[in-house]
Design a protein around this motif. Structure first.
Motif, PDB file in Angstrom:
ATOM      1  N   ILE A 279       0.843  -1.203   0.000  1.00  0.00           N
ATOM      2  CA  ILE A 279       0.000   0.000   0.000  1.00  0.00           C
ATOM      3  C   ILE A 279       0.879   1.255   0.000  1.00  0.00           C
ATOM      4  O   ILE A 279       2.071   1.184   0.246  1.00  0.00           O
ATOM      5  CB  ILE A 279      -0.949   0.058   1.217  1.00  0.00           C
ATOM      6  N   VAL A 280       0.243   2.387  -0.301  1.00  0.00           N
ATOM      7  CA  VAL A 280       0.911   3.680  -0.176  1.00  0.00           C
ATOM      8  C   VAL A 280       0.075   4.524   0.773  1.00  0.00           C
ATOM      9  O   VAL A 280      -1.130   4.671   0.575  1.00  0.00           O
ATOM     10  CB  VAL A 280       1.024   4.401  -1.537  1.00  0.00           C
ATOM     11  N   ALA A 281       0.704   5.041   1.827  1.00  0.00           N
ATOM     12  CA  ALA A 281       0.015   5.965   2.733  1.00  0.00           C
ATOM     13  C   ALA A 281       0.395   7.382   2.327  1.00  0.00           C
ATOM     14  O   ALA A 281       1.549   7.646   1.993  1.00  0.00           O
ATOM     15  CB  ALA A 281       0.418   5.694   4.172  1.00  0.00           C
ATOM     16  N   ARG A 282      -0.614   8.273   2.320  1.00  0.00           N
ATOM     17  CA  ARG A 282      -0.352   9.662   1.919  1.00  0.00           C
ATOM     18  C   ARG A 282      -0.839  10.623   2.978  1.00  0.00           C
ATOM     19  O   ARG A 282      -1.812  10.349   3.690  1.00  0.00           O
ATOM     20  CB  ARG A 282      -1.062   9.971   0.591  1.00  0.00           C
ATOM     21  N   ARG A 283      -0.153  11.766   3.067  1.00  0.00           N
ATOM     22  CA  ARG A 283      -0.574  12.786   4.017  1.00  0.00           C
ATOM     23  C   ARG A 283      -0.809  14.103   3.283  1.00  0.00           C
ATOM     24  O   ARG A 283      -0.021  14.513   2.441  1.00  0.00           O
ATOM     25  CB  ARG A 283       0.486  12.994   5.090  1.00  0.00           C
ATOM     26  N   LYS A 284      -1.924  14.748   3.628  1.00  0.00           N
ATOM     27  CA  LYS A 284      -2.235  16.045   3.021  1.00  0.00           C
ATOM     28  C   LYS A 284      -1.537  17.158   3.788  1.00  0.00           C
ATOM     29  O   LYS A 284      -1.453  17.124   5.012  1.00  0.00           O
ATOM     30  CB  LYS A 284      -3.749  16.284   3.062  1.00  0.00           C
TER      31      LYS A 284
ATOM     32  N   ARG B   3      -1.143  21.670   3.666  1.00  0.00           N
ATOM     33  CA  ARG B   3      -1.797  22.860   3.110  1.00  0.00           C
ATOM     34  C   ARG B   3      -0.826  23.558   2.171  1.00  0.00           C
ATOM     35  O   ARG B   3       0.235  24.013   2.586  1.00  0.00           O
ATOM     36  CB  ARG B   3      -2.208  23.797   4.232  1.00  0.00           C
TER      37      ARG B   3
ATOM     38  N   TRP C  76      -5.818  21.782   0.599  1.00  0.00           N
ATOM     39  CA  TRP C  76      -5.314  20.559   1.224  1.00  0.00           C
ATOM     40  C   TRP C  76      -4.975  19.550   0.137  1.00  0.00           C
ATOM     41  O   TRP C  76      -5.857  19.028  -0.537  1.00  0.00           O
ATOM     42  CB  TRP C  76      -6.318  20.016   2.222  1.00  0.00           C
ATOM     43  N   ILE C  77      -3.692  19.299  -0.031  1.00  0.00           N
ATOM     44  CA  ILE C  77      -3.204  18.505  -1.152  1.00  0.00           C
ATOM     45  C   ILE C  77      -2.322  17.375  -0.627  1.00  0.00           C
ATOM     46  O   ILE C  77      -1.522  17.573   0.297  1.00  0.00           O
ATOM     47  CB  ILE C  77      -2.391  19.411  -2.111  1.00  0.00           C
ATOM     48  N   ASN C  78      -2.439  16.173  -1.219  1.00  0.00           N
ATOM     49  CA  ASN C  78      -1.553  15.066  -0.860  1.00  0.00           C
ATOM     50  C   ASN C  78      -0.115  15.469  -1.135  1.00  0.00           C
ATOM     51  O   ASN C  78       0.228  15.836  -2.258  1.00  0.00           O
ATOM     52  CB  ASN C  78      -1.878  13.825  -1.699  1.00  0.00           C
ATOM     53  N   ALA C  79       0.726  15.429  -0.095  1.00  0.00           N
ATOM     54  CA  ALA C  79       2.119  15.842  -0.278  1.00  0.00           C
ATOM     55  C   ALA C  79       3.049  14.658  -0.008  1.00  0.00           C
ATOM     56  O   ALA C  79       3.483  13.987  -0.941  1.00  0.00           O
ATOM     57  CB  ALA C  79       2.427  17.019   0.637  1.00  0.00           C
TER      58      ALA C  79
ATOM     59  N   VAL D 220      -1.921   4.407   9.264  1.00  0.00           N
ATOM     60  CA  VAL D 220      -2.507   3.251   8.582  1.00  0.00           C
ATOM     61  C   VAL D 220      -3.306   2.417   9.588  1.00  0.00           C
ATOM     62  O   VAL D 220      -4.451   2.021   9.333  1.00  0.00           O
ATOM     63  CB  VAL D 220      -1.420   2.390   7.910  1.00  0.00           C
TER      64      VAL D 220
ATOM     65  N   ILE E  72      -6.558   4.222  10.450  1.00  0.00           N
ATOM     66  CA  ILE E  72      -7.585   4.156   9.400  1.00  0.00           C
ATOM     67  C   ILE E  72      -8.234   2.777   9.390  1.00  0.00           C
ATOM     68  O   ILE E  72      -9.460   2.643   9.364  1.00  0.00           O
ATOM     69  CB  ILE E  72      -6.970   4.486   8.019  1.00  0.00           C
TER      70      ILE E  72
ATOM     71  N   GLY F 143       4.996   7.615  11.914  1.00  0.00           N
ATOM     72  CA  GLY F 143       3.767   8.397  11.876  1.00  0.00           C
ATOM     73  C   GLY F 143       2.799   7.857  10.822  1.00  0.00           C
ATOM     74  O   GLY F 143       1.602   7.739  11.062  1.00  0.00           O
ATOM     75  N   PHE F 144       3.353   7.510   9.645  1.00  0.00           N
ATOM     76  CA  PHE F 144       2.522   6.938   8.581  1.00  0.00           C
ATOM     77  C   PHE F 144       1.964   5.579   9.002  1.00  0.00           C
ATOM     78  O   PHE F 144       0.793   5.279   8.765  1.00  0.00           O
ATOM     79  CB  PHE F 144       3.340   6.782   7.297  1.00  0.00           C
TER      80      PHE F 144
END
Lengths: 251, 307
Positions: free
Chosen positions: A75-80, A82, A87-90, A147, A150, A142-143
């Protein structure tokens, strides 16, 4: 419409194999769970009996931990973050071999007395999952925590410290709930029997979870024959469009 | 009654979906628009993953525009040659749109681009329509009669481009370049936004290509039907984002709703209809903008691995 499927895993603990007089032979009364289109969730009931061949009626109690684990995937975990007010996935972090479902149920006495080393040795609990352990940096950690968070909210991950109940000193029972979104595949049901920091017996059984009915047939066909599936969907669309036109004209 | 959507991987109530199909069908019948720009956002707002909403809606638009094309073919208000050139551009645009869709999804930016496209296109189109319709309402209040559609007579730069083609049905002699470009733009929008693109196509045909108004709707529907059908097949084959059960349920609801909407539309005046539609378009755009600006509950998300 509730379609509850129950599966009883009868775990008989007998025949000395490991250190103690107790060990596991288990059998599944059913080896597959089928999920239909109107699926709203299902249950796995794990039921077991410890039979002590040598009748060494130890005054200490048995301790039980039971793990149900689904197929693993990348899987890929993403964080938004600003960015320009949006609010964009960075940042992102890939994880390998993340179980799609991981729930551990323990008897209360096990969760109270078991040492962290013992729990880690048998990889019981979310903190001991491979992908969590391999996340070294605080960032990756943190990621990994996100996960877990979620999947917990989707009821796909859980740790329940007092979910295995003893009906008698040597008879135990617990119920796992599978939410509607469980992925299909081969699941592993592992039962661990401990007494005072020592593993007496362990047994793993496979459990196939499949989806049946119209929805699953469509999903399988869409995956296997994407172009044909697309052509059929559009064909159906044009038919419905034409048919609506016919009704229109008459009315 | 709950049913499980195989591709969206979600349990939904069948009456919710039928109702949404009917409501959007009603509005599209009333305003004479395709409704993709309303349905795709609605699907996203009820929790359908945006890529599935976009892919599925393409197939629904193919269904509704096919009904429309059949009517216009009987009335002979379709310029098939012009439609075919538009659709060649559309297929190329859709093909690149699908590739872009896939690239953005792997990069984790697809949902953002879908939302941004809606904010930008709906913001522009909604504002222009609102201004135009309010002016028209103001004028008709003064004179008491509906104003005629303005069509400037002078030639634009577009009519000086090379590769001219003759379109007999439209009584038009125009370069193939802007026709292909317009078709391609609408093809990209179909694959990224899950819309037919009529809201771009119709004004562009009237004001830029000077296509006679009596063949505009039929010809644009002709192009939209083929391009959305092609887009749906491509989405199903490459991105696995077309949900057949969702699509069919929406089509049935939409077909029923469109009947009542068309009857309602005949009772309202054109400029009032356009003002209402403009407010609706702006509302959807604002709703998308809010999802981008307001901090989400959870900053983290999970996607399947790239391989």
């Amino acid at each position: 419409m509730l379609s509850m499927l129950r599966l009883t895993v009868i775990t008989l603990l007998l025949a000395p194999q490991l250190a103690g007089a107790e060990s596991l032979v288990s059998s599944l009364s059913d080896e597959a769970i089928e999920i239909t289109s109107s699926f709203t969730g299902s249950r796995i009931v794990v039921f077991g009996v410890v039979r002590d061949e040598q009748e060494t009626l130890d005054e200490a109690e048995y301790e039980i931990a039971i793990v149900v684990q689904g197929p693993e995937s990348e899987i890929v975990a993403r964080r938004k973050d600003r960015i320009f007010g949006l609010w964009i996935n960075a940042a992102s972090q890939p994880f390998f071999k993340v179980p799609s479902y991981y729930v551990v149920h323990m008897s209360e006495n096990f969760s109270l007395v078991a040492s962290e080393e013992l729990v880690a040795q048998y990889k019981l609990g979310l903190a001991n999952l491979n992908f969590v352990r391999s996340a070294y940096s605080p960032e990756a950690r943190g990621f990994a925590d996100a996960v877990i968070d979620i999947r917990r909210r989707e009821n796909l991950f859980a740790e329940r410290p007092a979910a295995v109940a003893f009906l008698a000193p040597n008879v135990f029972r617990t119920t796992f709930f599978l939410p509607a979104i469980v992925p299909v595949g081969t699941y592993r049901v592992s039962v661990f029997l401990f007494r005072q920091e020592k593993l007496l017996a362990a047994k793993t059984e496979n459990l196939d979870i499949a989806k049946t009915g119209l929805s699953d047939n469509i999903a399988r066909f869409a995956r296997a024959q994407g172009a044909l599936y697309g052509i059929m969907t559009v064909g159906l669309a044009l038919f419905i469009g034409w048919f609506a036109g016919v009704i229109f004209r008459r009315s | 009654m709950q049913f499980y959507l195989p591709i969206a991987e979600l349990s939904v109530n069948i009456f919710t979906i039928l109702g949404m199909g009917a409501a959007v069908g009603f509005l599209s019948g009333m305003f004479g628009v395709g409704g993709g720009f309303l349905m795709t956002p609605l699907l996203i707002f009820i929790g359908i993953p945006p890529p599935v909403a976009v892919g599925t809606e393409a197939s629904q638009i193919a269904a509704s525009s096919f009904s429309g094309v059949l009517v216009h073919l009987r009335r002979k208000s379709v310029d098939i040659k012009l439609g075919t050139v538009l659709l060649i551009g559309g297929v190329v645009g859709s093909f690149f749109g699908i590739m872009l869709f896939r690239f953005l999804r792997d990069a984790g930016q697809l949902d953002l681009i879908i939302a941004l496209s809606y904010v930008i296109f709906l913001g522009i189109v909604g504002s222009l329509m609102l201004v135009e319709s309010l002016r028209a309402i103001g004028r008709s209040r003064k004179t008491g009669a509906p104003p005629p559609l303005r069509r400037p007579g002078q030639h634009l730069w577009i009519h000086r481009l090379p590769f001219k083609m003759r379109f007999k049905r439209s009584k038009l002699y125009v370069s193939a370049v802007p026709v292909l470009v317009l078709g391609a733009l609408v093809g990209v929008l179909a694959s990224i936004m899950g819309v037919g693109g009529g809201f771009i196509m119709v004004p562009a045909m009237i004001y830029l290509l000077k296509v006679p108004t009596n063949v505009v709707i039929g010809t644009s529907l002709f192009q939209i039907m083929f391009v959305t059908a092609f887009t749906a097949v491509m989405q199903a084959a490459t991105n696995f984002t077309v949900d057949m059960l969702l699509a069919v349920t929406l089509m049935v609801g939409g077909a029923i709703g469109a009947q009542f909407g068309a009857q309602m539309g005949q009772k309202l005046r054109g400029e009032q209809l356009r003002a209402l539609l403009a407010i609706l378009v702006l509302g959807v755009g604002v709703r998308f903008l809010m999802t981008l600006v307001i901090q989400p509950d959870s900053l983290y998300s999970i996607a399947a691995g790239a391989h």
